[in-house]
Structures are given as C-alpha cells and as structure tokens.
Design a protein around this motif. Structure first.
Motif, PDB file in Angstrom:
ATOM      1  N   ILE A  87       0.847  -1.197   0.000  1.00 24.78           N
ATOM      2  CA  ILE A  87       0.000   0.000   0.000  1.00 24.78           C
ATOM      3  C   ILE A  87       0.884   1.249   0.000  1.00 24.78           C
ATOM      4  O   ILE A  87       0.686   2.169  -0.777  1.00 24.78           O
ATOM      5  N   GLN A  88       1.873   1.239   0.860  1.00 27.18           N
ATOM      6  CA  GLN A  88       2.711   2.434   0.969  1.00 27.18           C
ATOM      7  C   GLN A  88       3.494   2.680  -0.319  1.00 27.18           C
ATOM      8  O   GLN A  88       3.566   3.802  -0.804  1.00 27.18           O
ATOM      9  N   ARG A  89       4.023   1.612  -0.893  1.00 23.60           N
ATOM     10  CA  ARG A  89       4.818   1.802  -2.111  1.00 23.60           C
ATOM     11  C   ARG A  89       3.936   2.210  -3.292  1.00 23.60           C
ATOM     12  O   ARG A  89       4.326   3.067  -4.093  1.00 23.60           O
ATOM     13  N   ALA A  90       2.746   1.594  -3.389  1.00 22.50           N
ATOM     14  CA  ALA A  90       1.882   1.897  -4.545  1.00 22.50           C
ATOM     15  C   ALA A  90       1.401   3.342  -4.498  1.00 22.50           C
ATOM     16  O   ALA A  90       1.122   3.954  -5.524  1.00 22.50           O
ATOM     17  N   ALA A  91       1.309   3.895  -3.276  1.00 20.48           N
ATOM     18  CA  ALA A  91       0.794   5.265  -3.137  1.00 20.48           C
ATOM     19  C   ALA A  91       1.874   6.316  -3.387  1.00 20.48           C
ATOM     20  O   ALA A  91       1.562   7.485  -3.565  1.00 20.48           O
ATOM     21  N   GLU A  92       3.155   5.896  -3.399  1.00 21.31           N
ATOM     22  CA  GLU A  92       4.221   6.887  -3.612  1.00 21.31           C
ATOM     23  C   GLU A  92       4.722   6.819  -5.057  1.00 21.31           C
ATOM     24  O   GLU A  92       4.591   5.782  -5.721  1.00 21.31           O
ATOM     25  N   GLU A  93       5.295   7.916  -5.539  1.00 20.58           N
ATOM     26  CA  GLU A  93       5.747   7.931  -6.927  1.00 20.58           C
ATOM     27  C   GLU A  93       7.155   7.374  -7.075  1.00 20.58           C
ATOM     28  O   GLU A  93       7.435   6.563  -7.931  1.00 20.58           O
ATOM     29  N   LYS A  94       8.030   7.848  -6.196  1.00 19.74           N
ATOM     30  CA  LYS A  94       9.422   7.360  -6.228  1.00 19.74           C
ATOM     31  C   LYS A  94       9.668   6.530  -4.974  1.00 19.74           C
ATOM     32  O   LYS A  94       9.213   6.896  -3.891  1.00 19.74           O
ATOM     33  N   HIS A  95      10.378   5.426  -5.148  1.00 16.88           N
ATOM     34  CA  HIS A  95      10.553   4.504  -4.022  1.00 16.88           C
ATOM     35  C   HIS A  95      11.990   4.494  -3.525  1.00 16.88           C
ATOM     36  O   HIS A  95      12.922   4.507  -4.332  1.00 16.88           O
ATOM     37  N   LYS A  96      12.118   4.436  -2.193  1.00 13.92           N
ATOM     38  CA  LYS A  96      13.462   4.246  -1.625  1.00 13.92           C
ATOM     39  C   LYS A  96      13.804   2.759  -1.697  1.00 13.92           C
ATOM     40  O   LYS A  96      14.918   2.368  -1.974  1.00 13.92           O
ATOM     41  N   GLU A  97      12.781   1.951  -1.403  1.00 13.66           N
ATOM     42  CA  GLU A  97      12.984   0.500  -1.534  1.00 13.66           C
ATOM     43  C   GLU A  97      12.219   0.052  -2.768  1.00 13.66           C
ATOM     44  O   GLU A  97      11.042   0.413  -2.919  1.00 13.66           O
ATOM     45  N   PHE A  98      12.887  -0.712  -3.644  1.00 17.42           N
ATOM     46  CA  PHE A  98      12.204  -1.149  -4.870  1.00 17.42           C
ATOM     47  C   PHE A  98      12.811  -2.456  -5.364  1.00 17.42           C
ATOM     48  O   PHE A  98      13.855  -2.892  -4.873  1.00 17.42           O
ATOM     49  N   PHE A  99      12.131  -3.087  -6.344  1.00 10.16           N
ATOM     50  CA  PHE A  99      12.649  -4.322  -6.936  1.00 10.16           C
ATOM     51  C   PHE A  99      13.509  -4.026  -8.160  1.00 10.16           C
ATOM     52  O   PHE A  99      14.578  -4.580  -8.338  1.00 10.16           O
ATOM     53  N   ILE A 100      13.008  -3.126  -9.037  1.00 13.79           N
ATOM     54  CA  ILE A 100      13.654  -2.934 -10.335  1.00 13.79           C
ATOM     55  C   ILE A 100      14.115  -1.497 -10.522  1.00 13.79           C
ATOM     56  O   ILE A 100      15.230  -1.253 -10.959  1.00 13.79           O
ATOM     57  N   SER A 101      13.221  -0.568 -10.242  1.00 14.51           N
ATOM     58  CA  SER A 101      13.600   0.830 -10.435  1.00 14.51           C
ATOM     59  C   SER A 101      12.824   1.709  -9.458  1.00 14.51           C
ATOM     60  O   SER A 101      11.752   1.323  -8.987  1.00 14.51           O
ATOM     61  N   GLU A 102      13.330   2.906  -9.236  1.00 12.86           N
ATOM     62  CA  GLU A 102      12.723   3.758  -8.205  1.00 12.86           C
ATOM     63  C   GLU A 102      11.339   4.260  -8.601  1.00 12.86           C
ATOM     64  O   GLU A 102      10.573   4.706  -7.764  1.00 12.86           O
ATOM     65  N   ASP A 103      11.004   4.167  -9.920  1.00 12.84           N
ATOM     66  CA  ASP A 103       9.652   4.602 -10.297  1.00 12.84           C
ATOM     67  C   ASP A 103       8.790   3.444 -10.788  1.00 12.84           C
ATOM     68  O   ASP A 103       7.820   3.640 -11.532  1.00 12.84           O
ATOM     69  N   GLU A 104       9.118   2.224 -10.371  1.00 15.05           N
ATOM     70  CA  GLU A 104       8.306   1.066 -10.746  1.00 15.05           C
ATOM     71  C   GLU A 104       6.873   1.213 -10.222  1.00 15.05           C
ATOM     72  O   GLU A 104       6.614   1.962  -9.277  1.00 15.05           O
ATOM     73  N   LYS A 105       5.950   0.478 -10.873  1.00 17.19           N
ATOM     74  CA  LYS A 105       4.537   0.570 -10.503  1.00 17.19           C
ATOM     75  C   LYS A 105       4.037  -0.792 -10.032  1.00 17.19           C
ATOM     76  O   LYS A 105       4.565  -1.829 -10.428  1.00 17.19           O
ATOM     77  N   TYR A 106       2.988  -0.738  -9.203  1.00 15.81           N
ATOM     78  CA  TYR A 106       2.505  -1.966  -8.550  1.00 15.81           C
ATOM     79  C   TYR A 106       1.048  -2.220  -8.889  1.00 15.81           C
ATOM     80  O   TYR A 106       0.258  -1.278  -8.986  1.00 15.81           O
ATOM     81  N   TYR A 107       0.713  -3.492  -9.031  1.00 16.91           N
ATOM     82  CA  TYR A 107      -0.691  -3.855  -9.254  1.00 16.91           C
ATOM     83  C   TYR A 107      -1.026  -5.084  -8.407  1.00 16.91           C
ATOM     84  O   TYR A 107      -0.308  -6.084  -8.453  1.00 16.91           O
ATOM     85  N   LEU A 108      -2.104  -4.976  -7.639  1.00 19.30           N
ATOM     86  CA  LEU A 108      -2.581  -6.132  -6.862  1.00 19.30           C
ATOM     87  C   LEU A 108      -3.934  -6.547  -7.396  1.00 19.30           C
ATOM     88  O   LEU A 108      -4.839  -5.731  -7.566  1.00 19.30           O
ATOM     89  N   ARG A 109      -4.056  -7.845  -7.656  1.00 21.63           N
ATOM     90  CA  ARG A 109      -5.349  -8.463  -7.897  1.00 21.63           C
ATOM     91  C   ARG A 109      -5.395  -9.571  -6.857  1.00 21.63           C
ATOM     92  O   ARG A 109      -4.615 -10.530  -6.946  1.00 21.63           O
TER      93      ARG A 109
END
Ligand SMILES: O=C(O)CCC(=O)C(=O)O
Ligand SMILES: [Fe+2]
Length: 316
Positions: A87-109
C-alpha cells in the motif's frame, strides 16, 4: 484513423428493480452513481489500509513501464510484498525500496487462500475490511462468484481483456479511465486468449493492427464511489489516473453448471465454448489433409455455415 468513440451512460440512484428489469437485460456497460457502498470511500486511506489490511504477504505485478506487456511480460515481474508495504509503495511515486527501479509501478489483484482451488473473496482474505464495504444489491446471492481487491499505482495500465462473469467494479478511492469494447467487436481486437494484443489503444500501430480502427470504443472515468457494470465478455482496458483501490464483484450470469469448475479467476470460457473450440481444432486438423486450394474452399464454406447457424440475428 481511430474507431468511433462512445460514452458509457451514467445513471444515479438506480434501484435494484430498475437494474434487474430494465438495465441488466440490455447487456451494456453502465456507470452507477450514488450507490450505498458503506464507509469504505472515506475510510480507506493509505494509513488506515496499511494498519487494518495487515502484513500478510500478497502476490503482485511489478511493472517497470506503465503499459503492462502481458504478451512478452517484458518489464513485468511477479513478486510478493507484505500488504502494508505494498500500500505504501503503490501510493508513492518514487521509491526508496524497490525491486527494479525507483519509479516502478505496482498492481494487486487479490487471490483466494489457495489460488488453484479458491476464488478471491475480500471478506475472507481481509476480514477486518469487510464491515466497511457494502456490495451493490443488484444480483441474487446465489449468483455470487468472487470479490477481488484491486490496487494500482498511478499511471499503470491494465491490458484489454474480457472476463466470463458479470462484474460490478467498485471504485473505492482514486480515479481511473476505463475503455470498453463490445464482444461483437472481438474480430477487430487481435486476441490472444482472453487478451488483446493491441497494448497501446490510444495510439495503436495501425500497420500492424489495421482492423483495430473499426472497434467501437466506449469510455468512462471512474471516481471514488462510482460503480461500473461490465457485462460478461465485454473487453475492458483500465488506466489508473491516480493511486487507487477498488473491489470488483463477479457474478454468474449463466447457471453455475455452465462454468468451468476449475476457474478461480472468472476468466475461463464456459465449458460448452471450450468443448466447441476443441472440436473446431479437430476439424481444422482434418481439413489440413486436403491440398491448399481445397482446404481454402471448404474452410470458407465452414465459416459461412458457422455465420449462418450460430451468429445472432439480434445484434447490430
Ligand atoms: O480496475 C481494475 O484494476 C481492473 C478491473 C478488471 O479488470 C475487472 O474488474 O475485471
Ligand atoms: Fe477484468
């Protein structure tokens, strides 16, 4: 040239009776406003969801580019995160902690407990959130199939696909744009299974996908509190214009015995359709015994026969 554009009608204060008797039988998408959804639309903030949704690990799509490419899964990765972190990562634009890149995007189904056997039901997987949301009371209880928690970073685009259940997509927070195509326009969508290969619907490569320009494009914007009715088999493509969460509820349109019992996602074709497709594959293998000129002639006759016998005369 792009295909015709049509708005999805918006209706406020629709009663169950009006929906069931007048609207549902038309099998067309609709945005319903002013439905009583409970407190979720004001309560489900990032802080509240991270506290109440818990730390349970959830499976997610992580995209390094906004337009998810499901064909090659280029730049799309499957990962797991605790729900509160997601939730916290999906709500932010740039990430301090990430998998691939600091502006990666998340999707939950969200999925069922055992995704191979159980359907998703937000009331079971997120019991503490159950009391906040009311599902629209348009369908009979026995039609219920699943309820799926969906969450998306701003900017993420979900590919064009169809599901086999009727669907009410409840936009709880955030904004999204949904483009829909009629099942009757499937011939213009370059399908691969349940998905369209045309990823960039706003600027399609018409050299590669010339027929796409014939597809009639229905469009709507959803804001918090809106409910989109997506009839079974209608194609939909969703862009989240803001970070947002939603819940979609799948309902059976056909008697339950028509559906594939192993389907937990609501997207496996009804068993009669799958059986017919298998028989067609056998027919095609048989046709392949003929030389090209004959195969072509008999294949065209078979297409005409299918059109004559199986196409509905009632659709435009
Ligand atoms: O809103 C979304 O994230 C996707 C909606 C969707 O595909 C569905 O409800 O079937
Ligand atoms: Fe869908």
């Amino acid at each position: 040239m792009a295909g015709p554009r049509l708005p999805v009608p918006r209706l406020a204060g629709v009663s169950q009776e009006q929906f069931m008797q007048q609207l549902y039988p038309q099998r067309k998408p609709l945005v319903l406003e002013g439905i009583d959804l409970g407190e979720c639309t004001s309560k489900w903030t990032v802080d509240y969801l991270s506290q109440v949704g818990g730390r349970k690990e959830v499976k997610i799509h992580v995209a390094a580019v906004a337009q998810m490419d499901f064909i090659r899964f280029f730049c799309v990765y499957f990962r797991t995160l605790p729900f509160d972190k997601l939730i916290q990562r999906a709500a932010e634009e740039k990430h301090k902690e990430f998998f691939i890149s600091e502006d990666e995007k998340y999707y939950l189904r969200s999925l069922g407990e055992d995704p191979r056997k159980d359907v998703a039901d937000i009331r079971k997987q997120f019991p503490l959130l159950e009391g906040d949301i009311k599902f629209p009371k348009f369908f009979k209880d026995e039609q219920f199939f699943s309820s799926v928690f969906r969450l998306s970073s701003a900017g993420l685009q979900l590919w064009t696909h169809y599901d086999v259940m009727d669907n009410v997509l409840i936009q709880v927070t955030g904004k999204k744009r949904v483009v829909l195509f009629s099942p009757r326009d499937a011939q213009y969508l370059y399908l691969s299974g349940t998905k369209s290969e045309v990823l960039n619907i706003d600027n399609p490569d018409l050299d590669k996908y010339p027929l796409f320009s014939k597809a009639r494009r229905y469009e709507c914007s959803l804001k918090a509190g809106d409910v989109l009715f997506i009839p079974a088999l209608w194609f939909h493509n969703v862009i989240s214009e803001e970070f947002g969460v939603g819940v979609n509820v799948f309902w059976r349109h056909l008697p339950s015995e028509c559906y594939d019992k192993t389907d937990t996602y609501g997207n496996k074709d009804p068993t009669a359709a799958s059986r017919a497709a298998q028989i067609l594959d056998r027919a095609l293998k048989t046709l392949a015994e003929l030389p090209e000129e004959y195969r072509d002639f008999y294949a065209r006759r078979m297409v005409l026969h299918i059109q004559d016998k199986a196409y509905s005369k009632n659709f435009e």
